[in-house]
Design an enzyme around this catalytic site. Structure first.
Site: not given
Length: 320
Positions: A22, A25, A121, A183
C-alpha cells in the site's frame, strides 16, 4: 519419562521483505529503501551473506503518488483465480503488478517460491505490532512471533489468524511457502512516525536474526501463543437510501483494539448523539477499529475470538 517430540523443518534460505504494497503506508516504504541501501554497501564490500534476503518495493506507482493503490487494492490480488485467470487489455495496474510479484517471489504454491515473505503494513488503528497470517499452526511464523515477543517486551504484540484457504488467500505474503503481514500502528497514512518506524525496523531485524539462528541448526523450545482468529467484520450504521454512514465509533471503543467487547457494550455514537450497542451473542475482541482505509470496504472494525494455541511443538529443529 516422556521424550519431547522434535519436528524437523527445512532451512529458509530465501526470505523476502516487502514494503509499499500500500503506497501510503510509509514505514515499510522507508524501511525497505534503507535495507536496499544497506544491501548495496554489503555488496560493495563483497561480503557474503548465507541468507538471501530479497527487498521488494511492491507497488511503485502507488508509492510515487502516496496512495493506497492506483486502480485496485494490490493486497487483494493474490488469489489463485486472479493470479491465473486471463488478463484483459485494460487490466488494472495492480493486477499486472501482482503477476510480476508472483513471478518474482513465487509462483504461489510452487516449490520454487521463496521460503518466507514478510509484508510490511501500517494501520491507523491502535493495534501495536501484529502478525497477520492465514495459518494458526505454521510453526515457522509462530516461532518468529514468539521470538519478537521475547525480544521486544515493551511493544504490544498479537498474532491474528484469518481462516482462509491457500487458494482464496489474497495478500502478498501468501505467495511464499511461509508468510505473514507485519502490521504496526497507529500511524496516519501518508505519514511516517519515528516510533512506529523504529518498531518495524527492530521487528524485521529480529525476524531475520531468528531465521539465521534457525538455519544454523538451533533447536527451539516450544510453547504457547495467544491467537486471535477473525470471526466477522462490522460495518458502520448507514442511511438506507444514501448509504452514507450515520454514526462513528463510540468514544469508549475508539483506540481500544483487543479490549474485549461484550454484548450491549456501547459500539457506535450516531451523529445526533445516540449510543448504539453491540448486539452480538458473545464477547469478542475488536481490532482494526476505525481503520481509515476500510471505510471504502464497509468495515468499521473486525471481531476476533481469542484462544491459546498450545500446538507449537516443544522443540523445533531443522532438516539439513
Amino acid at each position: 519419562m516422556e521424550v519431547d517430540k522434535v519436528v524437523c523443518l527445512p532451512r529458509l534460505p530465501r526470505v523476502a521483505v516487502c514494503g509499499g504494497t500500500h503506497g501510503n503506508e510509509l514505514s515499510g516504504v522507508y524501511l525497505v529503501r534503507e535495507l536496499l541501501k544497506a544491501e548495496k554497501k554489503v555488496m560493495e564490500k563483497e561480503e557474503e551473506e548465507p541468507l538471501s534476503v530479497l527487498m521488494v518495493l511492491s507497488n511503485p506507482r502507488a508509492m510515487q503518488q502516496c496512495r493506497r493503490y492506483v486502480d485496485t487494492d494490490l493486497n487483494r490480488c493474490f488469489t489463485h483465480a486472479k493470479l491465473n485467470g486471463p488478463i484483459p487489455d485494460d487490466a488494472p495496474y495492480e493486477i499486472i503488478r501482482s503477476r510480476e510479484l508472483n513471478a518474482t517471489l513465487g509462483p504461489k504454491g510452487n516449490p520454487e517460491a521463496v521460503d518466507l515473505v514478510c509484508d510490511l503494513h501500517n494501520t491507523t488503528a491502535n493495534m501495536g505490532l501484529c502478525f497477520i497470517a492465514y495459518s494458526d499452526c505454521d510453526w515457522i511464523c509462530m516461532h518468529i512471533f514468539r521470538h519478537l515477543q521475547r525480544q521486544m517486551p515493551d511493544v504490544p504484540m498479537r498474532y491474528i489468524h484469518f481462516d482462509v484457504s491457500n487458494k482464496e488467500s489474497y495478500s502478498l505474503d501468501s505467495v511464499g511457502k511461509h508468510g505473514f503481514a507485519m502490521e504496526i500502528g497507529p500511524q496516519p497514512h501518508g505519514v511516517v512516525r519515528s516510533n512506529i518506524y523504529t518498531a518495524m525496523k527492530v521487528g524485521v531485524q529480529h525476524m531475520l536474526d531468528w531465521v539465521r539462528i534457525f538455519n544454523s541448526g538451533t533447536i527451539f523450545e516450544g510453547g504457547c501463543v495467544d491467537v486471535f482468529t477473525m470471526i466477522k467484520h462490522i460495518d458502520y450504521p448507514r442511511d438506507s437510501e444514501t448509504r452514507n454512514i450515520t454514526a462513528a465509533i463510540h468514544p469508549q471503543v475508539q483506540d481500544r483494539d483487543f479490549c474485549l467487547l461484550h454484548p450491549e457494550d456501547p459500539l457506535f455514537q450516531t451523529f445526533s448523539g445516540e449510543t448504539l450497542r453491540y448486539k452480538g451473542n458473545e464477547p469478542l475482541y475488536p481490532f482494526f477499529i476505525n481503520e481509515c482505509a476500510y471505510y471504502e470496504k464497509g468495515i468499521a472494525l473486525s471481531l476476533a475470538r481469542k484462544r491459546l494455541n498450545s500446538g507449537i511443538e516443544r522443540f523445533l529443529d531443522l532438516k539439513g
